[in-house]
Write a protein that holds these residues in place. Structure first.
Motif, mmCIF file in Angstrom:
data_model
loop_
_atom_site.group_PDB
_atom_site.id
_atom_site.type_symbol
_atom_site.label_atom_id
_atom_site.label_comp_id
_atom_site.label_asym_id
_atom_site.label_seq_id
_atom_site.Cartn_x
_atom_site.Cartn_y
_atom_site.Cartn_z
ATOM 1 N N ALA A 9 0.846 -1.189 0.000
ATOM 2 C CA ALA A 9 0.000 0.000 0.000
ATOM 3 C C ALA A 9 0.880 1.237 0.000
ATOM 4 C CB ALA A 9 -0.881 0.005 1.250
ATOM 5 N N PRO A 10 0.335 2.397 -0.353
ATOM 6 C CA PRO A 10 1.072 3.639 -0.219
ATOM 7 C C PRO A 10 1.439 3.844 1.236
ATOM 8 C CG PRO A 10 -0.917 3.934 -1.517
ATOM 9 C CD PRO A 10 -1.004 2.578 -0.911
ATOM 10 N N PRO A 11 2.533 4.555 1.536
ATOM 11 C CA PRO A 11 2.923 4.763 2.927
ATOM 12 C C PRO A 11 1.815 5.457 3.691
ATOM 13 C CG PRO A 11 4.675 5.419 1.437
ATOM 14 C CD PRO A 11 3.465 5.174 0.601
ATOM 15 N N GLU A 25 6.333 6.829 8.810
ATOM 16 C CA GLU A 25 5.812 6.360 7.538
ATOM 17 C C GLU A 25 6.179 4.884 7.374
ATOM 18 O OE1 GLU A 25 3.979 8.130 5.291
ATOM 19 O OE2 GLU A 25 3.914 9.650 6.842
ATOM 20 N N LYS A 26 5.181 4.059 7.114
ATOM 21 C CA LYS A 26 5.407 2.627 7.031
ATOM 22 C C LYS A 26 4.577 2.039 5.909
ATOM 23 C CE LYS A 26 4.995 -1.609 9.798
ATOM 24 N NZ LYS A 26 4.599 -2.165 11.107
ATOM 25 N N GLU A 27 5.224 1.250 5.058
ATOM 26 C CA GLU A 27 4.489 0.576 4.000
ATOM 27 C C GLU A 27 3.870 -0.693 4.568
ATOM 28 O OE1 GLU A 27 7.134 -0.008 0.709
ATOM 29 O OE2 GLU A 27 6.368 1.780 -0.281
ATOM 30 N N ILE A 28 2.588 -0.850 4.314
ATOM 31 C CA ILE A 28 1.865 -1.991 4.848
ATOM 32 C C ILE A 28 1.570 -2.980 3.730
ATOM 33 C CG2 ILE A 28 -0.245 -2.745 5.995
ATOM 34 C CD1 ILE A 28 -0.404 -0.030 7.302
ATOM 35 N N ASP A 29 2.010 -4.220 3.911
ATOM 36 C CA ASP A 29 1.720 -5.280 2.962
ATOM 37 C C ASP A 29 0.354 -5.851 3.332
ATOM 38 O OD1 ASP A 29 3.426 -7.533 1.083
ATOM 39 O OD2 ASP A 29 1.605 -8.186 2.101
ATOM 40 N N LEU A 30 -0.627 -5.658 2.474
ATOM 41 C CA LEU A 30 -1.994 -6.057 2.770
ATOM 42 C C LEU A 30 -2.114 -7.562 2.962
ATOM 43 C CD1 LEU A 30 -4.952 -5.311 3.099
ATOM 44 C CD2 LEU A 30 -5.195 -5.338 0.606
ATOM 45 N N THR A 31 -1.492 -8.324 2.089
ATOM 46 C CA THR A 31 -1.569 -9.780 2.184
ATOM 47 C C THR A 31 -0.958 -10.281 3.483
ATOM 48 O OG1 THR A 31 -1.488 -10.008 -0.227
ATOM 49 C CG2 THR A 31 -0.932 -11.951 1.080
ATOM 50 N N GLN A 32 0.223 -9.773 3.826
ATOM 51 C CA GLN A 32 0.883 -10.201 5.054
ATOM 52 C C GLN A 32 0.099 -9.741 6.278
ATOM 53 O OE1 GLN A 32 3.530 -12.292 5.272
ATOM 54 N NE2 GLN A 32 3.026 -12.305 7.450
ATOM 55 N N GLY A 33 -0.479 -8.553 6.189
ATOM 56 C CA GLY A 33 -1.279 -8.049 7.300
ATOM 57 C C GLY A 33 -2.463 -8.943 7.605
ATOM 58 N N GLN A 63 3.951 -5.716 15.721
ATOM 59 C CA GLN A 63 3.833 -5.607 14.269
ATOM 60 C C GLN A 63 3.241 -4.278 13.821
ATOM 61 O OE1 GLN A 63 4.970 -7.740 12.010
ATOM 62 N NE2 GLN A 63 5.761 -9.124 13.552
ATOM 63 N N TYR A 64 2.250 -3.775 14.563
ATOM 64 C CA TYR A 64 1.462 -2.683 14.001
ATOM 65 C C TYR A 64 1.267 -1.469 14.892
ATOM 66 C CZ TYR A 64 0.509 -6.271 10.629
ATOM 67 O OH TYR A 64 0.665 -7.245 9.686
ATOM 68 N N VAL A 65 1.723 -1.498 16.141
ATOM 69 C CA VAL A 65 1.522 -0.358 17.021
ATOM 70 C C VAL A 65 2.850 0.036 17.637
ATOM 71 C CG1 VAL A 65 0.232 0.555 18.982
ATOM 72 C CG2 VAL A 65 -0.806 -1.171 17.515
ATOM 73 N N LEU A 66 3.129 1.353 17.729
ATOM 74 C CA LEU A 66 4.404 1.834 18.228
ATOM 75 C C LEU A 66 4.310 2.287 19.672
ATOM 76 C CD1 LEU A 66 5.547 3.899 15.123
ATOM 77 C CD2 LEU A 66 6.012 1.519 15.678
ATOM 78 N N THR A 67 3.533 1.565 20.479
ATOM 79 C CA THR A 67 3.392 1.918 21.889
ATOM 80 C C THR A 67 3.964 0.803 22.755
ATOM 81 O OG1 THR A 67 1.182 0.965 21.895
ATOM 82 C CG2 THR A 67 1.342 3.331 21.574
ATOM 83 N N GLU A 68 4.315 1.164 23.981
ATOM 84 C CA GLU A 68 4.787 0.163 24.929
ATOM 85 C C GLU A 68 3.579 -0.569 25.513
ATOM 86 O OE1 GLU A 68 7.910 -0.458 25.389
ATOM 87 O OE2 GLU A 68 8.603 1.170 24.128
ATOM 88 N N LEU A 69 3.797 -1.812 25.928
ATOM 89 C CA LEU A 69 2.736 -2.551 26.603
ATOM 90 C C LEU A 69 2.548 -1.986 27.993
ATOM 91 C CD1 LEU A 69 3.656 -6.224 25.654
ATOM 92 C CD2 LEU A 69 1.766 -4.864 24.779
ATOM 93 N N ILE A 70 1.322 -1.686 28.331
ATOM 94 C CA ILE A 70 1.041 -1.130 29.652
ATOM 95 C C ILE A 70 -0.119 -1.883 30.280
ATOM 96 C CG2 ILE A 70 1.894 1.190 29.095
ATOM 97 C CD1 ILE A 70 -1.013 2.024 28.645
#
Length: 267
Positions: free
Chosen positions: A5-7, A19-27, A53-60
């Motif tokens: 997908a577009p970034p 900015e992250k490119e997401i592979d739809l099939t792999q997702g 894989q998809y979130v840039l937060t720490e586990l809380i």
């Protein structure tokens, strides 16, 4: 064929947008794996994998009182991400005679995710606040979801997708959305459905059951969710609503079928 997908910008509290490119099939493959972990009650593994894989937060750790708000916040972020993963097109421009435009697979999947997240957010609003304003706001969002699912069904064309698998995932979601709406609306007491029909809602019970059944028997990512919806309806929803006895034979068939897929599921 690998589709990228577009970034898109993925936001997280206290972090800079990346900015992250997401592979739809792999997702979608990751989504199926995470769903399997959830059904096997391996919730910590599912949460860790999804965040890695998809979130840039720490586990809380959050308290039960914060669960609702945390869920609503996650849905807001999902809605924002879905919007960023598509080129905005007015539904009016998409449906006018002579001006119909073609949407790609990413836009279609993004609109499907948007509709699902909007629906869940509206339902949570009803649960969290049962006041009149919340009811009106939630009803408007549900109306928007209903219209989106109906329109997405018109774009459910296999030739739009680069692989059969991507179409199957989309198809299962569209059928689940339309099936659930029709079944829920048709199952409400008549005095309520009269008002809903006036507002533009209508429900066909048999159509809803057929759509959910087709979704549940597919290879799409939302097939297990459609199966759960059907199981809920056939085993207790009909009795609670007082408008049907359900179908215990179909419920048993669904259970046996999915126990083969998820043999370690926790009850």
């Amino acid at each position: 064929m690998t589709s990228l997908a577009p970034p898109v910008s993925i936001y997280a509290p206290g972090r800079t947008a990346v900015e992250k490119e997401i592979d739809l099939t792999q997702g979608l493959r990751d989504g199926i794996h995470i769903m399997k972990l959830i059904f096997e009650n391996r919730l910590n593994e599912a949460l860790t994998l999804s965040k890695e894989q998809y979130v840039l937060t720490e586990l809380i750790e959050i308290t039960p009182q914060e669960d609702m708000e945390a869920t609503i916040q996650s849905l807001r972020q999902t809605i924002q991400l879905a919007k960023k993963s598509e080129t905005y097109r007015s539904w009016i421009s998409l449906t006018l005679i002579g001006t119909k435009q073609t949407m790609g697979e990413y836009e279609l999947h993004a609109k499907l995710v948007y509709a699902e997240a909007l629906l869940l957010r509206a339902l949570l609003m009803f649960i969290q606040d049962q006041g009149l304003l919340s009811f009106i706001s939630g009803a408007l969002k549900i109306k928007e979801c209903h219209d989106l699912f109906v329109k997405l069904a018109k774009y459910n064309d296999p030739t739009t997708f680069s692989t059969q698998s991507l179409h199957e995932h989309f198809d299962s979601g569209v059928r689940m959305g339309n099936g659930a709406f029709n079944l829920m609306i048709a199952s409400l007491p008549q005095r309520i459905t009269k008002y809903l029909e006036f507002a533009g809602f209508s429900g066909d019970k048999e159509f809803g059951l057929q759509e959910l059944e087709k979704s549940s028997k597919s290879n799409g990512i939302r097939a297990p969710l459609s199966a759960l919806f059907l199981l809920g309806y056939h085993t207790f929803a009909g009795q609670i609503l007082g408008n049907g006895e359900g179908d215990l034979d179909k419920a048993e068939q669904l259970t046996k079928s999915y126990l083969k897929i998820y043999p370690n599921v926790s009850c």
